[in-house]
Scaffold this motif. Structure first.
Motif, PDB file in Angstrom:
ATOM      1  N   MET A   1      -7.763  55.317 117.517  1.00 43.09           N
ATOM      2  CA  MET A   1      -7.094  56.475 116.931  1.00 43.09           C
ATOM      3  C   MET A   1      -8.095  57.623 116.811  1.00 43.09           C
ATOM      4  N   ALA A   2      -8.496  58.179 117.956  1.00 44.76           N
ATOM      5  CA  ALA A   2      -9.512  59.226 117.988  1.00 44.76           C
ATOM      6  C   ALA A   2      -8.994  60.487 117.305  1.00 44.76           C
ATOM      7  N   ASN A   3      -9.918  61.267 116.777  1.00 44.91           N
ATOM      8  CA  ASN A   3      -9.562  62.517 116.123  1.00 44.91           C
ATOM      9  C   ASN A   3      -9.516  63.628 117.166  1.00 44.91           C
ATOM     10  N   LEU A   4      -8.311  63.978 117.615  1.00 48.33           N
ATOM     11  CA  LEU A   4      -8.157  64.998 118.648  1.00 48.33           C
ATOM     12  C   LEU A   4      -8.595  66.365 118.144  1.00 48.33           C
ATOM     13  N   LEU A   5      -8.513  66.588 116.837  1.00 46.93           N
ATOM     14  CA  LEU A   5      -8.935  67.872 116.285  1.00 46.93           C
ATOM     15  C   LEU A   5     -10.430  68.066 116.463  1.00 46.93           C
ATOM     16  N   ARG A   6     -11.187  67.031 116.223  1.00 48.45           N
ATOM     17  CA  ARG A   6     -12.635  67.090 116.431  1.00 48.45           C
ATOM     18  C   ARG A   6     -12.942  67.408 117.898  1.00 48.45           C
ATOM     19  N   GLU A   7     -12.212  66.789 118.800  1.00 51.26           N
ATOM     20  CA  GLU A   7     -12.435  67.030 120.222  1.00 51.26           C
ATOM     21  C   GLU A   7     -12.125  68.480 120.600  1.00 51.26           C
ATOM     22  N   LYS A   8     -11.053  69.042 120.041  1.00 45.70           N
ATOM     23  CA  LYS A   8     -10.693  70.428 120.335  1.00 45.70           C
ATOM     24  C   LYS A   8     -11.717  71.400 119.767  1.00 45.70           C
ATOM     25  N   ILE A   9     -12.249  71.099 118.590  1.00 47.22           N
ATOM     26  CA  ILE A   9     -13.286  71.934 117.990  1.00 47.22           C
ATOM     27  C   ILE A   9     -14.514  71.945 118.894  1.00 47.22           C
ATOM     28  N   ASN A  10     -14.880  70.784 119.400  1.00 42.16           N
ATOM     29  CA  ASN A  10     -16.052  70.686 120.278  1.00 42.16           C
ATOM     30  C   ASN A  10     -15.857  71.457 121.579  1.00 42.16           C
ATOM     31  N   LYS A  11     -14.600  71.664 121.972  1.00 43.30           N
ATOM     32  CA  LYS A  11     -14.300  72.427 123.193  1.00 43.30           C
ATOM     33  C   LYS A  11     -14.080  73.911 122.917  1.00 43.30           C
ATOM     34  N   ASN A  12     -14.267  74.316 121.654  1.00 43.70           N
ATOM     35  CA  ASN A  12     -14.102  75.723 121.246  1.00 43.70           C
ATOM     36  C   ASN A  12     -12.691  76.242 121.494  1.00 43.70           C
ATOM     37  N   GLU A  13     -11.700  75.370 121.329  1.00 39.50           N
ATOM     38  CA  GLU A  13     -10.316  75.807 121.477  1.00 39.50           C
ATOM     39  C   GLU A  13      -9.858  76.534 120.212  1.00 39.50           C
ATOM     40  N   LYS A  14      -8.861  77.407 120.369  1.00 39.61           N
ATOM     41  CA  LYS A  14      -8.214  78.007 119.206  1.00 39.61           C
ATOM     42  C   LYS A  14      -7.319  76.952 118.561  1.00 39.61           C
ATOM     43  N   ILE A  15      -7.538  76.695 117.280  1.00 41.23           N
ATOM     44  CA  ILE A  15      -6.825  75.611 116.609  1.00 41.23           C
ATOM     45  C   ILE A  15      -5.939  76.199 115.518  1.00 41.23           C
ATOM     46  N   LEU A  16      -4.669  75.811 115.535  1.00 41.28           N
ATOM     47  CA  LEU A  16      -3.683  76.377 114.623  1.00 41.28           C
ATOM     48  C   LEU A  16      -2.835  75.271 114.010  1.00 41.28           C
ATOM     49  N   GLY A  17      -2.594  75.388 112.712  1.00 44.50           N
ATOM     50  CA  GLY A  17      -1.749  74.418 112.022  1.00 44.50           C
ATOM     51  C   GLY A  17      -0.996  75.081 110.894  1.00 44.50           C
ATOM     52  N   THR A  18      -0.291  74.256 110.130  1.00 45.43           N
ATOM     53  CA  THR A  18       0.469  74.763 108.994  1.00 45.43           C
ATOM     54  C   THR A  18       0.495  73.712 107.897  1.00 45.43           C
ATOM     55  N   PHE A  19       0.861  74.146 106.694  1.00 42.01           N
ATOM     56  CA  PHE A  19       1.037  73.207 105.591  1.00 42.01           C
ATOM     57  C   PHE A  19       2.402  72.544 105.693  1.00 42.01           C
ATOM     58  N   PHE A  20       2.415  71.240 105.480  1.00 46.86           N
ATOM     59  CA  PHE A  20       3.645  70.449 105.516  1.00 46.86           C
ATOM     60  C   PHE A  20       4.104  70.226 104.079  1.00 46.86           C
ATOM     61  N   GLU A  21       5.274  70.797 103.745  1.00 43.39           N
ATOM     62  CA  GLU A  21       5.803  70.717 102.381  1.00 43.39           C
ATOM     63  C   GLU A  21       7.223  70.158 102.327  1.00 43.39           C
ATOM     64  N   LEU A  22       7.948  70.188 103.447  1.00 46.24           N
ATOM     65  CA  LEU A  22       9.378  69.878 103.412  1.00 46.24           C
ATOM     66  C   LEU A  22       9.678  68.392 103.273  1.00 46.24           C
ATOM     67  N   GLY A  23       8.776  67.542 103.728  1.00 46.40           N
ATOM     68  CA  GLY A  23       8.932  66.126 103.449  1.00 46.40           C
ATOM     69  C   GLY A  23       9.977  65.412 104.265  1.00 46.40           C
ATOM     70  N   SER A  24       9.918  65.520 105.580  1.00 49.57           N
ATOM     71  CA  SER A  24      10.838  64.800 106.459  1.00 49.57           C
ATOM     72  C   SER A  24      10.118  64.434 107.739  1.00 49.57           C
ATOM     73  N   MET A  25      10.288  63.191 108.180  1.00 51.39           N
ATOM     74  CA  MET A  25       9.700  62.789 109.456  1.00 51.39           C
ATOM     75  C   MET A  25      10.300  63.590 110.602  1.00 51.39           C
ATOM     76  N   SER A  26      11.569  63.987 110.468  1.00 54.78           N
ATOM     77  CA  SER A  26      12.202  64.799 111.511  1.00 54.78           C
ATOM     78  C   SER A  26      11.534  66.163 111.617  1.00 54.78           C
ATOM     79  N   VAL A  27      11.136  66.725 110.466  1.00 51.65           N
ATOM     80  CA  VAL A  27      10.426  68.007 110.485  1.00 51.65           C
ATOM     81  C   VAL A  27       9.096  67.850 111.213  1.00 51.65           C
ATOM     82  N   VAL A  28       8.378  66.756 110.935  1.00 49.72           N
ATOM     83  CA  VAL A  28       7.114  66.509 111.626  1.00 49.72           C
ATOM     84  C   VAL A  28       7.353  66.420 113.131  1.00 49.72           C
ATOM     85  N   GLU A  29       8.391  65.701 113.528  1.00 50.18           N
ATOM     86  CA  GLU A  29       8.691  65.569 114.956  1.00 50.18           C
ATOM     87  C   GLU A  29       9.035  66.917 115.577  1.00 50.18           C
TER      88      GLU A  29
END
Length: 258
Positions: A1-29
């Motif tokens: 279960m490698a950390n893909l975020l660490r790999e993207k940081i090492n490649k100097n990619e632009k990394i974007l995310g958001t806070f998860f508050e809604l609480g549904s697996m469907s929202v995550v999907e």
């Protein structure tokens, strides 16, 4: 279960995310279909417990999102549990002192960096994802490398000690919480105030000096590109709930001609 975020940081990619508050697996999907790199499962302001957080992590795994968790406090259970169930990194809020930062590293990193408790768990598929026949130290070292401990700078106390905190072994990066930081500075919400801008530059400079991850939150879309150009590694944009409401409000306003 490698950390893909660490790999993207090492490649100097632009990394974007958001806070998860809604609480549904469907929202995550659904979020997994957008091109986002990660979500932060909010155990501080959100209503989530370990069991529900683990379900959201499983949903993340199924759609290629990296699950981070914002913990609720600096304590051994609050830090240990999300890591054991599969969080790839922690956002630790309300750091005030160097001693608190040391405690986070103690709880969140295995020996020799910290004193994290060891137990096969979902993080390593109950021990079966470790190289067979390898000593326990191999798994501990890999976990230390992959697990991101990111401290949230949102207090004057943290700001005043930022160079010392960032330089610590086991601290992987800093996440700027602009609302609480500006409140702590006595200039609530004044993100264009020269003193606030100076604080942001100081935090970013410390991260660059010690080669640590620099991360920031913004609720303003136009700030995303600004922060990338400024040199931040990671930008967290808004909350899933806000984006949902704003998106539908825009649709309704346009559809009804308002």
């Amino acid at each position: 279960m490698a950390n893909l975020l660490r790999e993207k940081i090492n490649k100097n990619e632009k990394i974007l995310g958001t806070f998860f508050e809604l609480g549904s697996m469907s929202v995550v999907e659904c979020l997994g279909q957008t091109g986002l790199d990660f979500i932060i499962i909010d155990n501080e302001h959100g209503p989530f417990e370990p069991e529900s957080s683990m379900d959201y992590m499983r949903a993340c795994d199924s759609v290629g999102l990296v699950p981070l968790v914002r913990v609720r406090e600096v304590s051994r259970p609050a830090i240990l549990k999300p890591l054991d169930i599969g969080a790839k990194g922690l956002i630790v809020p309300c750091i005030e002192t160097v001693e608190q930062a040391k405690k986070v590293v103690e709880y969140g990193k295995f020996s020799p960096i910290g004193k994290r408790g060891f137990c096969p768990s979902r993080k390593d598929y109950w021990g079966y994802s470790h190289p067979q026949g390898q000593p326990i130290e191999v798994g501990m070292q890999k976990e230390n490398e992959d697990t991101l401990i990111i401290l949230q700078c949102e207090t004057v106390g943290c700001l005043e000690n930022i160079e010392t905190i960032v330089s610590m072994d086991g601290v992987d990066g800093i996440f700027i919480g602009p609302f609480d930081l500006s409140i702590s500075m006595g200039i609530p919400g004044q993100f264009d105030n020269p003193e606030f801008l100076k604080a942001v530059e100081r935090i970013l400079a410390a991260c660059k000096k010690y080669n640590k991850i620099s991360s920031v939150f913004t609720g303003r879309f136009d700030d995303i590109d600004k922060y990338y150009k400024q040199g931040f590694d990671i930008v967290t944009y808004s909350l899933d709930a806000n984006i949902l409401v704003d998106g539908f409000k825009n649709i309704v306003d346009k559809a009804k001609g308002e």
